[in-house]
Structure formats: C-alpha cells, structure tokens
Design an enzyme around this catalytic site. Structure first.
Site, PDB file in Angstrom:
ATOM      1  N   HIS A 199       0.767  -1.229  -0.111  1.00 23.14           N
ATOM      2  CA  HIS A 199       0.156  -0.014   0.029  1.00 23.14           C
ATOM      3  C   HIS A 199       0.798   1.258  -0.149  1.00 23.14           C
ATOM      4  O   HIS A 199       2.112   1.144   0.679  1.00 23.14           O
ATOM      5  CB  HIS A 199      -0.811   0.010   1.208  1.00 23.14           C
ATOM      6  CG  HIS A 199      -1.832   1.026   1.365  1.00 23.14           C
ATOM      7  ND1 HIS A 199      -1.607   2.320   1.643  1.00 23.14           N
ATOM      8  CD2 HIS A 199      -3.187   0.911   1.412  1.00 23.14           C
ATOM      9  CE1 HIS A 199      -2.949   3.004   1.639  1.00 23.14           C
ATOM     10  NE2 HIS A 199      -3.750   2.196   1.557  1.00 23.14           N
ATOM     11  N   CYS A 223      -4.655   2.324  -3.788  1.00 29.12           N
ATOM     12  CA  CYS A 223      -3.439   2.763  -3.075  1.00 29.12           C
ATOM     13  C   CYS A 223      -2.486   1.711  -3.541  1.00 29.12           C
ATOM     14  O   CYS A 223      -1.357   1.796  -2.397  1.00 29.12           O
ATOM     15  CB  CYS A 223      -3.496   3.153  -1.691  1.00 29.12           C
ATOM     16  SG  CYS A 223      -4.664   4.503  -1.222  1.00 29.12           S
ATOM     17  N   GLN A 228      -4.792  -5.274   6.868  1.00 29.92           N
ATOM     18  CA  GLN A 228      -5.850  -6.150   6.515  1.00 29.92           C
ATOM     19  C   GLN A 228      -5.602  -7.478   6.967  1.00 29.92           C
ATOM     20  O   GLN A 228      -6.262  -8.443   6.872  1.00 29.92           O
ATOM     21  CB  GLN A 228      -5.541  -6.533   4.843  1.00 29.92           C
ATOM     22  CG  GLN A 228      -5.781  -5.154   3.929  1.00 29.92           C
ATOM     23  CD  GLN A 228      -7.341  -4.699   4.112  1.00 29.92           C
ATOM     24  OE1 GLN A 228      -8.322  -5.407   4.382  1.00 29.92           O
ATOM     25  NE2 GLN A 228      -7.308  -3.587   3.872  1.00 29.92           N
ATOM     26  N   ASP A 282       2.582  -4.674   8.162  1.00 34.56           N
ATOM     27  CA  ASP A 282       1.670  -3.732   7.911  1.00 34.56           C
ATOM     28  C   ASP A 282       0.414  -4.799   8.097  1.00 34.56           C
ATOM     29  O   ASP A 282       0.047  -5.542   7.256  1.00 34.56           O
ATOM     30  CB  ASP A 282       1.612  -3.290   6.146  1.00 34.56           C
ATOM     31  CG  ASP A 282       0.350  -2.691   6.138  1.00 34.56           C
ATOM     32  OD1 ASP A 282      -0.890  -2.671   6.953  1.00 34.56           O
ATOM     33  OD2 ASP A 282       0.150  -1.942   5.003  1.00 34.56           O
ATOM     34  N   LYS A 332     -10.673  -0.888  10.184  1.00 35.78           N
ATOM     35  CA  LYS A 332     -10.468  -2.313   9.596  1.00 35.78           C
ATOM     36  C   LYS A 332     -11.120  -3.419  10.034  1.00 35.78           C
ATOM     37  O   LYS A 332     -11.288  -4.470   9.556  1.00 35.78           O
ATOM     38  CB  LYS A 332      -9.240  -2.637   8.818  1.00 35.78           C
ATOM     39  CG  LYS A 332      -8.262  -1.449   8.118  1.00 35.78           C
ATOM     40  CD  LYS A 332      -8.603  -1.173   6.923  1.00 35.78           C
ATOM     41  CE  LYS A 332      -7.867  -0.346   6.095  1.00 35.78           C
ATOM     42  NZ  LYS A 332      -8.323   0.381   4.798  1.00 35.78           N
TER      43      LYS A 332
HETATM   44  N1  PLP Z   1      -1.961  -0.858   4.372  1.00 34.10           N
HETATM   45  C1  PLP Z   1      -2.920  -1.454   3.748  1.00 34.10           C
HETATM   46  C2  PLP Z   1      -2.604  -3.070   3.555  1.00 34.10           C
HETATM   47  C3  PLP Z   1      -4.130  -0.985   3.755  1.00 34.10           C
HETATM   48  O1  PLP Z   1      -5.168  -1.744   3.178  1.00 34.10           O
HETATM   49  C4  PLP Z   1      -4.573   0.158   4.287  1.00 34.10           C
HETATM   50  C5  PLP Z   1      -5.975   0.839   4.089  1.00 34.10           C
HETATM   51  O2  PLP Z   1      -6.654   0.466   3.205  1.00 34.10           O
HETATM   52  C6  PLP Z   1      -3.316   0.924   4.895  1.00 34.10           C
HETATM   53  C7  PLP Z   1      -1.969   0.527   4.968  1.00 34.10           C
HETATM   54  C8  PLP Z   1      -3.507   2.400   5.381  1.00 34.10           C
HETATM   55  O3  PLP Z   1      -4.551   2.372   6.314  1.00 34.10           O
HETATM   56  P1  PLP Z   1      -4.979   3.701   7.069  1.00 34.10           P
HETATM   57  O4  PLP Z   1      -5.552   4.392   5.867  1.00 34.10           O
HETATM   58  O5  PLP Z   1      -6.432   3.344   8.001  1.00 34.10           O
HETATM   59  O6  PLP Z   1      -3.850   4.416   7.725  1.00 34.10           O
END
Ligand code: PLP
Length: 416
Positions: free
Chosen positions: A131, A372, A211, A208, A234
């Site tokens: 991401h 993203c 998910q 990270d 999430k």
């Molecule tokens: N990493 C992953 C794999 C994600 O799916 C997301 C959000 O879609 C993020 C990071 C970023 O999360 P946040 O926008 O809640 O900080």
C-alpha cells in the site's frame, strides 16, 4: 486452492447482521450489499453506543485528572490497550502505542526507528504489493538519509517471489517492511519465513497488519515481528484510531515522535526528559472516545471467535471465486494459494470505475481503482481493478447478487 473452503459457518448470520444498523437500508432502490470492507468495515451497534456513551456520560481528558470523570475515561481508555495486548498476544500493555491508524504507525517507525538507525549505505526492503502508506514513508526516509529502497518481486498469481527476497537480503538491510495480507490482491504473505530470514542477518521486520488483524489470528510474540501496525476501522472499530506494537527494547531506544504534553517526564528550559513507553509516543490529547469504542469492536471479534470468522470468510471467498471464474469475460487479479477475503477482478473491455457505478445502481458497494497500490497495478499492466471484499456479516445471497450483476455486465459487453 482456498484454505478451509469446506468449513461451514457456525454462527447465526441474522443475529450478526442485526448488530449492524447500516446494513439495513436500500441503495438505489435495492437492498444494500456492502462489499467494500477492505476500505473500511461497518460498525456494530455496541461500538456506536460506546462512542455515544463516552460523550454523554464520561467525557474528560485522560491521565492525571483528580476527578471521577477523568478517572473513568482513563480506565476505559487503558482497558482498550489491555484488550489489544491480549488480541495480538503482546508480552505487555506498554508495548501498545495508540496511533491514528496504520499510516500513522508506519510514519512513526520511519521517523523514529528509521531516523535513529538507518543511514547512507543501508537499505530497506519492501515489496511490489505494498500500500502507498508502506512505500512513501520509506522513500522519504531514504531521500533524507541516502539509504536505498529495495523491492521484492511479485509473481503473476500475486505472491511474493521469495527468491527475489533472498537475493535482496544482505548485510546492508536494516529493515524489512511488509504487508501481512494484501489489500489489493488478498494474498497472505509468508511473514514467518520473512521474519526468520531477516533476523538471521540482523534486520528488523515491520508488518503492515491493516488487512490481517480482522481476518487472521495474529500473535506478535509467536511471529517474533519487531513492529506490527493496524487501523481500528478495518476491524469493525472507529476511524482515526490504530495502534503500533513494538518490541520493548526497540521502543525504549527509539527517540520520541512528536513533542508535547503526556510524552514528557519533566520539562525545563535547561532540558526535557521523556516519559516511559507507551506515553513517550503519545504526545497530546488522543482520540479518547474512539479508542474507548474500539474496545467494543475487539470484544465483538473475540465473542464470535477468530476461527469462526475466518472459516465464514473463507467460505464466502471460495464461493465468490468459483462463481467469478465461471463467468466468461471475467479476469481475476490475485490468485494466490493463501488469501484473505478480497476478490479483485476485471470485466473484459470495461473500465473498473464503470463496473463500480453499474454495480452501485444495483445496490452493491465495491471499490474500484488502484487501491493505493499504483506500483502493483503498473506491474499487472492495468489501471486498477474492481474489488469485492467480504466481512463477517456478508452472506452467500449477497455474493449471488454480485455474481448476477457481474454476469449481466460481462454478457452485455460481449454482445456489443
Ligand atoms: N496498508 C494496507 C494494506 C491497507 O489496506 C491500508 C488501508 O487501506 C493501509 C495500509 C492504510 O490504512 P489507514 O488508511 O487506515 O492508515
């Protein structure tokens, strides 16, 4: 092959759905089908009620207050920290730092651990399926320090090319920052192997968990990861809240992130001393109400049980995958052997955004675009995908509605 595809859901879906007021509405004259769970999950009543109760009954700033409301707010706030500790099997509560979410957690580690430990000549490994929030903070750190960013290749099925990881792993690597489960493809990465190999050469590993926390059993102690970051929204909790888990010795050595109230032990113009963890990283008044409400989301998951949630979601994914594969003109993006309940696809000849709009006309909420993960989309040579992602409250009937909609669109396109 989807794991656990044959395990039947063991819980009462109607009772679960009844806990989510938002699901019971019509969109464009149709029953809402909410399949945008990888972007954010819906919230059960108990989360919404906890947030209301905080503002109606308990609202006060936390820590150091002598009055009853401050004491209550502090206790409820710290309860959430204790619940997260248990939820991910952290060795202790003070290794849980509240953040605004996954992005904030990664930026915190980049700005503190990164600035203190990574210098010119060092390198950081990420993967091609990250991401943007697990790419850009490291690019910024590399720009500032002269370190190098190295990228693990991704295969056509959407899995990490572990040979490429092995090739990148050398003595220059100080950190491997990797997504546990991909938001765009659903792939569950072999993080155990990555952690073990990274540790052999002395590199630290950040996972990270945006998910993974809602879909997988996460045991940071058993995984032996150095950092784990996640967002409450999430996993059925509020937006604007998340947490960072870190190993004690790392958190204690890391310099503070932001300066301000709460993160200090003593302030003097001659010099300031810093608080102990976790407060050293929690400058300013936090998002108290949402942190408190987050506890209800964790209890919601705990009461259902991760195993039951996982088998239900795996069953939905297997059902939807099989259905999509049988529709002529549909191409799946991300066919890894191990996946969380994320299904990315394309309809031949149709722009993902148009598919999303047409599904919305049928009351179906999916996400379209690059999710993203622009470098990943470029790798697949596509602009984006249509992504249906499933949560605990979704049903096979809803998937039938999606499949019917997609089949109609694919047929319409083929007959043009
Ligand atoms: N990493 C992953 C794999 C994600 O799916 C997301 C959000 O879609 C993020 C990071 C970023 O999360 P946040 O926008 O809640 O900080």
């Amino acid at each position: 092959m989807i794991q656990n595809a044959n395990i039947k859901s063991s819980f009462d879906l109607k009772l679960i759905r009844d806990q989510f007021p938002i699901l019971h509405q019509e969109v464009n004259g149709k029953d809402l089908v909410y399949f945008d769970n990888a972007a954010t999950t819906q919230k059960p009543k108990r989360v919404i009620e906890a947030l209301n109760k905080y503002y109606e009954v308990d609202n006060a700033n936390i820590h150091r207050g002598a009055h009853a409301l401050a004491d209550r707010s502090t206790r409820y706030f710290e309860h959430t920290r204790a619940s997260i500790c248990q939820f991910i099997n952290s060795p202790s509560e003070d290794q849980i730092i509240f953040t605004k979410g996954t992005t904030d957690g990664i930026n915190l580690v980049a700005a503190t651990f990164g600035r203190a430990n990574i210098k010119k000549g060092d390198s950081i490994i990420i993967s091609h399926m990250e991401h943007h929030s697990n790419i850009v903070p490291w690019q910024m750190l590399c720009e500032a320090t002269g370190a190098t960013l190295k990228v693990i290749k991704v295969t056509a099925s959407g899995e990490l090319d572990m040979n490429s990881f092995d090739e990148l792993l050398d003595k220059s690597v100080k950190l491997v920052s990797i997504v546990h489960a991909s938001n765009a493809l659903g792939t569950i990465n072999p993080v155990e192997e990555i952690i073990q190999k990274a540790h052999q050469i002395g590199a630290k590993v950040l996972l990270d968990g945006a998910q993974s926390a809602s879909h997988l059993l996460v045991d940071v102690h058993a995984l032996d990861c150095d950092f784990y970051v996640c967002s409450a929204h999430k996993l059925y909790g509020p937006t604007g809240v998340g947490f960072l888990y870190g190993k004690r010795e790392l958190l204690e050595e890391m310099p503070p992130y932001q300066g301000g109230g709460e993160m200090i032990k003593e302030v003097d113009f001659a010099g300031t001393t810093y608080n102990t963890i976790p407060f050293k990283f929690e400058a300013g008044t936090p998002n108290i109400g949402d942190v408190i409400a987050f506890n209800e989301a964790i209890q919601f998951i705990n009461e259902l049980g991760k195993d039951a949630i996982m088998s239900h979601e795996n069953e939905l994914l297997a059902y939807a995958t099989e259905g999509m594969e049988s529709i002529p003109g549909v191409r799946l993006i991300g066919t890894a052997a191990k996946k969380v309940s994320v299904l990315s696809f394309l309809i031949e000849g149709m722009h993902p955004f148009d598919v999303g709009m047409m599904l919305d006309a049928r009351g179906i909420a999916v996400r379209t675009g690059h999710h993203c993960t622009q470098p990943l989309m470029k790798l697949f040579n596509i602009e984006g995908t249509v992504r249906a992602s499933f949560a605990v409250y979704n049903t096979k009937n809803e998937i039938d509605t999606l499949l019917e909609g997609v089949a109609k669109l694919a047929k319409m396109k083929q007959s043009v």
